[in-house]
Design a protein around this motif. Structure first.
Motif, PDB file in Angstrom:
ATOM      1  N   SER A 105       0.763  -1.206  -0.018  1.00  0.00           N
ATOM      2  CA  SER A 105      -0.094  -0.143  -0.017  1.00  0.00           C
ATOM      3  C   SER A 105       0.972   1.152  -0.048  1.00  0.00           C
ATOM      4  O   SER A 105       0.330   2.137  -0.344  1.00  0.00           O
ATOM      5  CB  SER A 105      -0.759  -0.064   1.256  1.00  0.00           C
ATOM      6  OG  SER A 105      -0.268   0.004   2.433  1.00  0.00           O
ATOM      7  N   GLU A 106       2.088   1.066   0.109  1.00  0.00           N
ATOM      8  CA  GLU A 106       3.062   2.453   0.501  1.00  0.00           C
ATOM      9  C   GLU A 106       3.818   2.333  -0.904  1.00  0.00           C
ATOM     10  O   GLU A 106       4.572   3.387  -0.962  1.00  0.00           O
ATOM     11  CB  GLU A 106       3.835   2.319   1.669  1.00  0.00           C
ATOM     12  CG  GLU A 106       3.346   2.305   2.920  1.00  0.00           C
ATOM     13  CD  GLU A 106       4.031   1.940   4.214  1.00  0.00           C
ATOM     14  OE1 GLU A 106       5.450   1.936   4.331  1.00  0.00           O
ATOM     15  OE2 GLU A 106       3.379   2.223   5.311  1.00  0.00           O
ATOM     16  N   LEU A 107       3.680   1.349  -1.771  1.00  0.00           N
ATOM     17  CA  LEU A 107       4.642   1.509  -3.086  1.00  0.00           C
ATOM     18  C   LEU A 107       3.849   2.106  -4.144  1.00  0.00           C
ATOM     19  O   LEU A 107       2.729   2.268  -4.424  1.00  0.00           O
ATOM     20  CB  LEU A 107       4.910  -0.077  -3.437  1.00  0.00           C
ATOM     21  CG  LEU A 107       5.310  -0.838  -2.613  1.00  0.00           C
ATOM     22  CD1 LEU A 107       5.679  -2.236  -3.291  1.00  0.00           C
ATOM     23  CD2 LEU A 107       6.900  -0.499  -2.316  1.00  0.00           C
ATOM     24  N   GLN A 108       4.880   2.997  -4.578  1.00  0.00           N
ATOM     25  CA  GLN A 108       4.289   4.099  -5.904  1.00  0.00           C
ATOM     26  C   GLN A 108       4.484   3.088  -7.188  1.00  0.00           C
ATOM     27  O   GLN A 108       4.059   3.060  -8.126  1.00  0.00           O
ATOM     28  CB  GLN A 108       4.982   5.464  -5.951  1.00  0.00           C
ATOM     29  CG  GLN A 108       4.507   6.143  -7.080  1.00  0.00           C
ATOM     30  CD  GLN A 108       4.948   7.564  -6.982  1.00  0.00           C
ATOM     31  OE1 GLN A 108       5.384   8.063  -5.893  1.00  0.00           O
ATOM     32  NE2 GLN A 108       4.939   8.252  -8.120  1.00  0.00           N
ATOM     33  N   SER A 109       6.003   2.698  -7.227  1.00  0.00           N
ATOM     34  CA  SER A 109       6.395   1.858  -8.471  1.00  0.00           C
ATOM     35  C   SER A 109       7.519   1.105  -8.155  1.00  0.00           C
ATOM     36  O   SER A 109       8.042   1.240  -7.133  1.00  0.00           O
ATOM     37  CB  SER A 109       7.046   3.011  -9.561  1.00  0.00           C
ATOM     38  OG  SER A 109       7.877   3.612  -9.105  1.00  0.00           O
ATOM     39  N   ARG A 110       7.633   0.402  -9.214  1.00  0.00           N
ATOM     40  CA  ARG A 110       8.877  -0.732  -9.072  1.00  0.00           C
ATOM     41  C   ARG A 110       9.499  -0.915 -10.393  1.00  0.00           C
ATOM     42  O   ARG A 110       8.793  -0.881 -11.322  1.00  0.00           O
ATOM     43  CB  ARG A 110       8.607  -2.111  -8.487  1.00  0.00           C
ATOM     44  CG  ARG A 110       7.623  -2.990  -9.259  1.00  0.00           C
ATOM     45  CD  ARG A 110       7.512  -4.475  -8.690  1.00  0.00           C
ATOM     46  NE  ARG A 110       6.748  -4.355  -7.567  1.00  0.00           N
ATOM     47  CZ  ARG A 110       6.471  -5.318  -6.968  1.00  0.00           C
ATOM     48  NH1 ARG A 110       7.095  -6.440  -7.302  1.00  0.00           N
ATOM     49  NH2 ARG A 110       5.742  -5.769  -5.824  1.00  0.00           N
ATOM     50  N   ALA A 111      10.792  -0.804 -10.395  1.00  0.00           N
ATOM     51  CA  ALA A 111      11.575  -1.003 -11.762  1.00  0.00           C
ATOM     52  C   ALA A 111      12.737  -1.980 -11.594  1.00  0.00           C
ATOM     53  O   ALA A 111      13.674  -1.652 -10.690  1.00  0.00           O
ATOM     54  CB  ALA A 111      11.870   0.509 -12.019  1.00  0.00           C
ATOM     55  N   PRO A 112      12.904  -2.897 -12.352  1.00  0.00           N
ATOM     56  CA  PRO A 112      14.149  -3.840 -12.294  1.00  0.00           C
ATOM     57  C   PRO A 112      15.258  -3.117 -12.930  1.00  0.00           C
ATOM     58  O   PRO A 112      15.221  -2.327 -13.853  1.00  0.00           O
ATOM     59  CB  PRO A 112      13.742  -4.918 -13.328  1.00  0.00           C
ATOM     60  CG  PRO A 112      12.271  -4.624 -13.975  1.00  0.00           C
ATOM     61  CD  PRO A 112      11.845  -3.424 -13.406  1.00  0.00           C
ATOM     62  N   GLN A 113      16.254  -3.466 -12.242  1.00  0.00           N
ATOM     63  CA  GLN A 113      17.631  -2.618 -12.463  1.00  0.00           C
ATOM     64  C   GLN A 113      18.328  -3.518 -13.501  1.00  0.00           C
ATOM     65  O   GLN A 113      18.529  -4.787 -13.265  1.00  0.00           O
ATOM     66  CB  GLN A 113      18.406  -2.399 -11.110  1.00  0.00           C
ATOM     67  CG  GLN A 113      17.645  -1.572  -9.948  1.00  0.00           C
ATOM     68  CD  GLN A 113      17.193  -0.161 -10.606  1.00  0.00           C
ATOM     69  OE1 GLN A 113      18.217   0.685 -11.066  1.00  0.00           O
ATOM     70  NE2 GLN A 113      16.121   0.049 -11.168  1.00  0.00           N
ATOM     71  N   ASP A 114      19.082  -3.011 -14.280  1.00  0.00           N
ATOM     72  CA  ASP A 114      20.081  -3.443 -15.332  1.00  0.00           C
ATOM     73  C   ASP A 114      21.608  -4.073 -14.845  1.00  0.00           C
ATOM     74  O   ASP A 114      22.001  -4.828 -15.437  1.00  0.00           O
ATOM     75  CB  ASP A 114      20.058  -2.694 -16.566  1.00  0.00           C
ATOM     76  CG  ASP A 114      18.712  -2.531 -17.162  1.00  0.00           C
ATOM     77  OD1 ASP A 114      18.173  -3.329 -17.299  1.00  0.00           O
ATOM     78  OD2 ASP A 114      18.496  -1.378 -18.140  1.00  0.00           O
ATOM     79  N   LEU A 115      21.991  -3.242 -13.801  1.00  0.00           N
ATOM     80  CA  LEU A 115      23.143  -3.370 -13.286  1.00  0.00           C
ATOM     81  C   LEU A 115      23.144  -4.660 -12.149  1.00  0.00           C
ATOM     82  O   LEU A 115      22.366  -4.619 -11.348  1.00  0.00           O
ATOM     83  CB  LEU A 115      23.855  -2.573 -12.799  1.00  0.00           C
ATOM     84  CG  LEU A 115      24.210  -1.421 -13.961  1.00  0.00           C
ATOM     85  CD1 LEU A 115      25.016  -0.094 -13.149  1.00  0.00           C
ATOM     86  CD2 LEU A 115      25.191  -1.955 -14.961  1.00  0.00           C
ATOM     87  N   SER A 116      24.120  -5.758 -12.169  1.00  0.00           N
ATOM     88  CA  SER A 116      24.356  -6.646 -11.096  1.00  0.00           C
ATOM     89  C   SER A 116      24.778  -6.137  -9.779  1.00  0.00           C
ATOM     90  O   SER A 116      25.355  -5.212  -9.779  1.00  0.00           O
ATOM     91  CB  SER A 116      25.093  -7.580 -11.503  1.00  0.00           C
ATOM     92  OG  SER A 116      25.274  -8.624 -10.548  1.00  0.00           O
ATOM     93  N   PRO A 117      24.123  -6.563  -8.744  1.00  0.00           N
ATOM     94  CA  PRO A 117      24.587  -5.994  -7.717  1.00  0.00           C
ATOM     95  C   PRO A 117      25.961  -6.447  -7.573  1.00  0.00           C
ATOM     96  O   PRO A 117      26.918  -6.011  -6.538  1.00  0.00           O
ATOM     97  CB  PRO A 117      23.808  -6.947  -6.390  1.00  0.00           C
ATOM     98  CG  PRO A 117      22.510  -7.302  -7.018  1.00  0.00           C
ATOM     99  CD  PRO A 117      22.969  -7.537  -8.704  1.00  0.00           C
ATOM    100  N   MET A 118      26.625  -7.524  -8.279  1.00  0.00           N
ATOM    101  CA  MET A 118      27.981  -7.806  -7.943  1.00  0.00           C
ATOM    102  C   MET A 118      28.879  -6.737  -9.081  1.00  0.00           C
ATOM    103  O   MET A 118      28.458  -6.725 -10.095  1.00  0.00           O
ATOM    104  CB  MET A 118      28.204  -9.360  -8.676  1.00  0.00           C
ATOM    105  CG  MET A 118      29.587  -9.650  -8.760  1.00  0.00           C
ATOM    106  SD  MET A 118      29.794 -11.555  -8.971  1.00  0.00           S
ATOM    107  CE  MET A 118      31.302 -11.231  -9.725  1.00  0.00           C
TER     108      MET A 118
END
Length: 186
Positions: A105-118
């Protein structure tokens, strides 16, 4: 050529690989478990090495960071660990204390990221032989890995690693960021 497995295991621990990856009983399960990494890559040494050198092109969905923008304007990025109708559980880094729940209920949007956390470039400070030692400590199968670990405890041994895989020739051109692998067919 035989590899320095003790040195490779030491590099796994000192380069912070173990902060994010499990290898046998060593490390933390934030990134992919490396115990069966060759199996997942059809026993291709070049494929495994390419993933280490260039971690972003092939990020499994389980390990892809998602940028969440909250309705209050804040944002947080992390890997989705679980999701239900009310919340998303994410992990923002390699520690259990970095797991948090976000209310949907507190989320406006989400977007997958292209860069690896590594991060890319983790091996830039290493010599070619050190890269191969690190790479060759990764197991081709769990029982062989346990055997290798037991045989290297307390020794500075140099021995061929993992059967036919030690017979491959490698060339890395760091100046071009290019990877060329020449596999000798057995």
């Amino acid at each position: 050529k035989g590899r320095n497995l003790v040195g490779g295991k030491g590099l796994f621990l000192t380069l912070a690989c173990a902060q994010c990856h499990k290898l046998g009983t060593e490390g933390y399960a934030y990134g992919p478990d490396l115990t069966d990494v060759f199996k997942r890559h059809s026993n291709s040494r070049s494929s495994v090495l390419r993933e280490i050198l260039e971690p972003s092109p092939n990020i499994p969905n389980r390990y892809r960071n998602i940028l969440f923008t909250l309705k209050n304007g804040d944002s947080v990025s992390g890997m989705v660990m679980k999701e239900d109708g009310n919340a998303v559980t994410i992990q923002t880094g390699p520690a259990d204390t970095l797991i948090q729940d976000l209310k949907k209920s507190e989320l406006q949007s989400r977007a997958p990221q292209d860069l690896s956390p590594m991060p890319a470039g983790l091996l830039n400070s290493l010599q070619k032989e050190q890269i191969f030692d690190l790479h060759d400590v990764l197991p081709c199968n769990k029982s062989r890995f346990q055997e290798v670990l037991k045989s290297t405890i307390g020794q500075g041994c140099r021995r061929p690693c993992f059967g036919r895989y030690s017979d491959q020739k490698w060339k890395i051109d760091h100046s071009l960021g290019d990877l060329e692998v020449y596999d000798r067919q057995l």
